[in-house]
Motif scaffolding. Structure first.
Motif, PDB file in Angstrom:
ATOM      1  N   SER A 101       0.810  -1.217   0.000  1.00 52.87           N
ATOM      2  CA  SER A 101       0.000   0.000   0.000  1.00 52.87           C
ATOM      3  C   SER A 101       0.845   1.269   0.000  1.00 52.87           C
ATOM      4  CB  SER A 101      -0.940   0.028   1.216  1.00 52.87           C
ATOM      5  OG  SER A 101      -0.199  -0.006   2.427  1.00 52.87           O
ATOM      6  N   ALA A 102       2.177   1.129  -0.045  1.00 50.14           N
ATOM      7  CA  ALA A 102       3.071   2.276  -0.024  1.00 50.14           C
ATOM      8  C   ALA A 102       4.093   2.155  -1.151  1.00 50.14           C
ATOM      9  CB  ALA A 102       3.790   2.372   1.321  1.00 50.14           C
ATOM     10  N   GLN A 103       4.454   3.277  -1.738  1.00 45.06           N
ATOM     11  CA  GLN A 103       5.364   3.281  -2.874  1.00 45.06           C
ATOM     12  C   GLN A 103       6.706   2.653  -2.540  1.00 45.06           C
ATOM     13  OE1 GLN A 103       5.698   7.014  -4.966  1.00 45.06           O
ATOM     14  NE2 GLN A 103       7.714   6.508  -5.785  1.00 45.06           N
ATOM     15  N   GLU A 104       7.244   2.938  -1.353  1.00 42.42           N
ATOM     16  CA  GLU A 104       8.558   2.398  -1.013  1.00 42.42           C
ATOM     17  C   GLU A 104       8.535   0.879  -0.893  1.00 42.42           C
ATOM     18  OE1 GLU A 104       6.768   4.242   2.802  1.00 42.42           O
ATOM     19  OE2 GLU A 104       6.898   4.698   0.648  1.00 42.42           O
ATOM     20  N   GLU A 105       7.419   0.304  -0.444  1.00 40.72           N
ATOM     21  CA  GLU A 105       7.291  -1.155  -0.376  1.00 40.72           C
ATOM     22  C   GLU A 105       7.335  -1.759  -1.778  1.00 40.72           C
ATOM     23  OE1 GLU A 105       4.206  -1.136   3.464  1.00 40.72           O
ATOM     24  OE2 GLU A 105       3.483  -1.533   1.423  1.00 40.72           O
ATOM     25  N   VAL A 106       6.620  -1.138  -2.695  1.00 39.67           N
ATOM     26  CA  VAL A 106       6.574  -1.643  -4.065  1.00 39.67           C
ATOM     27  C   VAL A 106       7.936  -1.505  -4.729  1.00 39.67           C
ATOM     28  CG1 VAL A 106       5.474  -1.381  -6.317  1.00 39.67           C
ATOM     29  CG2 VAL A 106       4.118  -1.132  -4.232  1.00 39.67           C
ATOM     30  N   GLU A 107       8.585  -0.379  -4.527  1.00 37.15           N
ATOM     31  CA  GLU A 107       9.916  -0.186  -5.104  1.00 37.15           C
ATOM     32  C   GLU A 107      10.896  -1.236  -4.600  1.00 37.15           C
ATOM     33  OE1 GLU A 107      10.743   3.810  -3.981  1.00 37.15           O
ATOM     34  OE2 GLU A 107       9.800   4.671  -5.784  1.00 37.15           O
ATOM     35  N   GLN A 108      10.823  -1.543  -3.303  1.00 36.74           N
ATOM     36  CA  GLN A 108      11.711  -2.561  -2.757  1.00 36.74           C
ATOM     37  C   GLN A 108      11.423  -3.922  -3.372  1.00 36.74           C
ATOM     38  OE1 GLN A 108      11.643  -2.886   1.522  1.00 36.74           O
ATOM     39  NE2 GLN A 108      13.240  -4.454   1.574  1.00 36.74           N
ATOM     40  N   ALA A 109      10.144  -4.260  -3.504  1.00 30.03           N
ATOM     41  CA  ALA A 109       9.777  -5.547  -4.102  1.00 30.03           C
ATOM     42  C   ALA A 109      10.268  -5.643  -5.540  1.00 30.03           C
ATOM     43  CB  ALA A 109       8.263  -5.732  -4.044  1.00 30.03           C
ATOM     44  N   LEU A 110      10.126  -4.578  -6.296  1.00 30.99           N
ATOM     45  CA  LEU A 110      10.539  -4.585  -7.699  1.00 30.99           C
ATOM     46  C   LEU A 110      12.046  -4.729  -7.852  1.00 30.99           C
ATOM     47  CD1 LEU A 110       8.189  -1.784  -9.048  1.00 30.99           C
ATOM     48  CD2 LEU A 110       8.129  -4.188  -9.730  1.00 30.99           C
ATOM     49  N   SER A 111      12.789  -4.376  -6.813  1.00 31.41           N
ATOM     50  CA  SER A 111      14.245  -4.489  -6.879  1.00 31.41           C
ATOM     51  C   SER A 111      14.742  -5.901  -6.607  1.00 31.41           C
ATOM     52  CB  SER A 111      14.886  -3.527  -5.876  1.00 31.41           C
ATOM     53  OG  SER A 111      14.711  -3.982  -4.529  1.00 31.41           O
ATOM     54  N   LEU A 112      13.851  -6.791  -6.166  1.00 35.20           N
ATOM     55  CA  LEU A 112      14.238  -8.136  -5.774  1.00 35.20           C
ATOM     56  C   LEU A 112      14.097  -9.108  -6.940  1.00 35.20           C
ATOM     57  CD1 LEU A 112      12.438  -8.206  -2.319  1.00 35.20           C
ATOM     58  CD2 LEU A 112      14.879  -7.906  -2.729  1.00 35.20           C
ATOM     59  N   LYS A 113      15.048  -9.996  -7.068  1.00 38.40           N
ATOM     60  CA  LYS A 113      15.054 -10.952  -8.167  1.00 38.40           C
ATOM     61  C   LYS A 113      13.836 -11.881  -8.097  1.00 38.40           C
ATOM     62  CE  LYS A 113      17.839 -14.567 -10.360  1.00 38.40           C
ATOM     63  NZ  LYS A 113      19.097 -15.342 -10.320  1.00 38.40           N
ATOM     64  N   GLY A 114      13.116 -11.962  -9.212  1.00 35.87           N
ATOM     65  CA  GLY A 114      12.020 -12.911  -9.329  1.00 35.87           C
ATOM     66  C   GLY A 114      10.740 -12.510  -8.637  1.00 35.87           C
ATOM     67  N   ILE A 115      10.662 -11.310  -8.065  1.00 33.61           N
ATOM     68  CA  ILE A 115       9.477 -10.874  -7.329  1.00 33.61           C
ATOM     69  C   ILE A 115       8.745  -9.798  -8.118  1.00 33.61           C
ATOM     70  CG2 ILE A 115       8.589  -9.823  -5.220  1.00 33.61           C
ATOM     71  CD1 ILE A 115       9.770 -12.564  -4.719  1.00 33.61           C
ATOM     72  N   VAL A 116       7.454 -10.010  -8.335  1.00 37.27           N
ATOM     73  CA  VAL A 116       6.603  -8.991  -8.940  1.00 37.27           C
ATOM     74  C   VAL A 116       5.479  -8.679  -7.955  1.00 37.27           C
ATOM     75  CG1 VAL A 116       5.138  -8.372 -10.887  1.00 37.27           C
ATOM     76  CG2 VAL A 116       7.107  -9.874 -11.249  1.00 37.27           C
ATOM     77  N   PRO A 117       5.360  -7.429  -7.506  1.00 38.61           N
ATOM     78  CA  PRO A 117       4.333  -7.107  -6.523  1.00 38.61           C
ATOM     79  C   PRO A 117       2.934  -7.057  -7.141  1.00 38.61           C
ATOM     80  CG  PRO A 117       5.555  -5.136  -7.105  1.00 38.61           C
ATOM     81  CD  PRO A 117       6.234  -6.277  -7.806  1.00 38.61           C
ATOM     82  N   VAL A 118       1.995  -7.697  -6.460  1.00 37.04           N
ATOM     83  CA  VAL A 118       0.585  -7.639  -6.834  1.00 37.04           C
ATOM     84  C   VAL A 118      -0.075  -6.573  -5.959  1.00 37.04           C
ATOM     85  CG1 VAL A 118      -1.609  -8.878  -6.904  1.00 37.04           C
ATOM     86  CG2 VAL A 118       0.521 -10.049  -7.553  1.00 37.04           C
ATOM     87  N   ILE A 119      -0.683  -5.600  -6.600  1.00 37.71           N
ATOM     88  CA  ILE A 119      -1.355  -4.519  -5.896  1.00 37.71           C
ATOM     89  C   ILE A 119      -2.823  -4.905  -5.756  1.00 37.71           C
ATOM     90  CG2 ILE A 119      -1.845  -2.042  -5.861  1.00 37.71           C
ATOM     91  CD1 ILE A 119       1.161  -2.862  -5.770  1.00 37.71           C
ATOM     92  N   ALA A 128      -2.791   5.757  -6.415  1.00 36.74           N
ATOM     93  CA  ALA A 128      -1.407   6.178  -6.602  1.00 36.74           C
ATOM     94  C   ALA A 128      -0.502   5.051  -7.102  1.00 36.74           C
ATOM     95  CB  ALA A 128      -0.856   6.752  -5.304  1.00 36.74           C
ATOM     96  N   LEU A 129      -0.597   3.855  -6.515  1.00 39.43           N
ATOM     97  CA  LEU A 129       0.336   2.786  -6.856  1.00 39.43           C
ATOM     98  C   LEU A 129       0.114   2.233  -8.258  1.00 39.43           C
ATOM     99  CD1 LEU A 129       0.738   0.713  -3.567  1.00 39.43           C
ATOM    100  CD2 LEU A 129       2.008   2.706  -4.362  1.00 39.43           C
ATOM    101  N   LEU A 130      -1.054   2.482  -8.829  1.00 41.42           N
ATOM    102  CA  LEU A 130      -1.336   1.960 -10.157  1.00 41.42           C
ATOM    103  C   LEU A 130      -0.470   2.618 -11.229  1.00 41.42           C
ATOM    104  CD1 LEU A 130      -3.793   0.932  -8.538  1.00 41.42           C
ATOM    105  CD2 LEU A 130      -5.170   1.279 -10.585  1.00 41.42           C
ATOM    106  N   LYS A 131       0.160   3.746 -10.887  1.00 42.64           N
ATOM    107  CA  LYS A 131       1.007   4.448 -11.842  1.00 42.64           C
ATOM    108  C   LYS A 131       2.411   3.854 -11.911  1.00 42.64           C
ATOM    109  CE  LYS A 131      -1.429   8.759 -10.828  1.00 42.64           C
ATOM    110  NZ  LYS A 131      -1.299  10.148 -10.286  1.00 42.64           N
ATOM    111  N   MET A 132       2.747   2.944 -11.002  1.00 40.68           N
ATOM    112  CA  MET A 132       4.099   2.408 -10.953  1.00 40.68           C
ATOM    113  C   MET A 132       4.287   1.311 -12.005  1.00 40.68           C
ATOM    114  SD  MET A 132       4.796   2.302  -6.845  1.00 40.68           S
ATOM    115  CE  MET A 132       6.566   2.050  -7.123  1.00 40.68           C
ATOM    116  N   PRO A 133       5.343   1.377 -12.791  1.00 38.74           N
ATOM    117  CA  PRO A 133       5.578   0.339 -13.812  1.00 38.74           C
ATOM    118  C   PRO A 133       5.978  -0.982 -13.181  1.00 38.74           C
ATOM    119  CG  PRO A 133       7.431   1.852 -13.708  1.00 38.74           C
ATOM    120  CD  PRO A 133       6.381   2.426 -12.812  1.00 38.74           C
TER     121      PRO A 133
END
Length: 240
Positions: A101-119, A128-133
């Motif tokens: 639910s927070a941008q920094e959480e999603v950014e951290q997840a996206l930086s991890l190998k093999g992990i794609v965050p589900v919103i 807000a988070l729907l704008k993140m690639p």
């Protein structure tokens, strides 16, 4: 990982692992308070690694969906299990639904190998988070009620390239997917990939989803009860 990059057609089967209190549970009707550790012929225990190996014995799935129910319900931070999941599920990619639910959480997840965050829409306060690639959007429904800000459902232009239609009341019910919701979302989604979640019983349901243009299906019960055995899984996964 987008479904389009996997090259699967017409329906990509994505096994589901639901986790509560650190163990894999049997999801039923979205009643999370009453989920219990899974009992399955695929695994001697409900430990994550054992269940993952059991699923892998059916087919070497390149992609797994994980719902961390403790994180979704706010009892743990979203990435508290990520190292364990990476170890247990490698080399599969992981679509992780963990109450982001927070941008920094999603950014951290996206930086991890093999992990794609589900919103998950149920965890959002706004759009807000729907704008993140790089994210996956889960449109969460309980019955006919949409869970989350109405703006998410109303504005299809904000949706990312992969959309899960999660019908919580269909999970484990052996009643089939909510085809009407799926048809409506597919119509509005345009060229985006739509993934069905909840109620997939067998290959017949997968064929019907394929005929609708649904690109993927999150599946759990039908893998554990044998309704989708290895041969049937391979017949879908090998189609190009």
């Amino acid at each position: 990982m987008a479904l389009s990059s996997l090259g699967f057609d017409p329906v990509h089967i994505i096994p589901v692992i639901d986790i509560k209190d650190g163990r894999v549970v049997r999801a039923h009707l979205g009643d999370r308070a009453n989920y219990r550790p899974i009992e399955t012929p695929l695994s001697p225990t409900a430990e994550i690694g054992d269940v993952a190996r059991g699923l892998n014995s059916l087919y070497p799935f390149p992609l797994v969906y994980v719902a961390d129910l403790d994180a979704i319900e706010g009892r743990h931070p979203p990435l508290h299990l990520v190292s364990q999941l990476q170890d247990a599920l490698a080399p599969s990619a992981i679509w992780l639904d963990a109450g982001f639910s927070a941008q920094e959480e999603v950014e951290q997840a996206l930086s991890l190998k093999g992990i794609v965050p589900v919103i998950g829409s149920e965890s959002q306060r706004d759009l807000a988070l729907l704008k993140m690639p790089g994210i996956i959007l889960s449109l969460d429904f309980r019955g006919n009620a949409f869970l989350g800000p109405e703006g998410i459902l109303a504005d299809a232009q904000t949706w990312p390239s992969n959309i899960i239609v999660m019908t919580l009341g269909s999970i484990g019910a052996n009643a089939g997917p909510n085809f009407s919701w799926l048809a409506d979302i597919k119509r509005r989604a345009g060229n985006r990939s739509v993934i069905a979640a909840g109620g997939i019983r067998d290959a017949n349901d997968l064929h019907q989803l394929a005929a609708m243009g649904i690109e993927g299906a999150l599946v759990a019960t039908s893998l554990h009860n044998g309704a989708l055995a290895s041969e049937a899984i391979a017949s879908f996964m090998h189609k190009v």
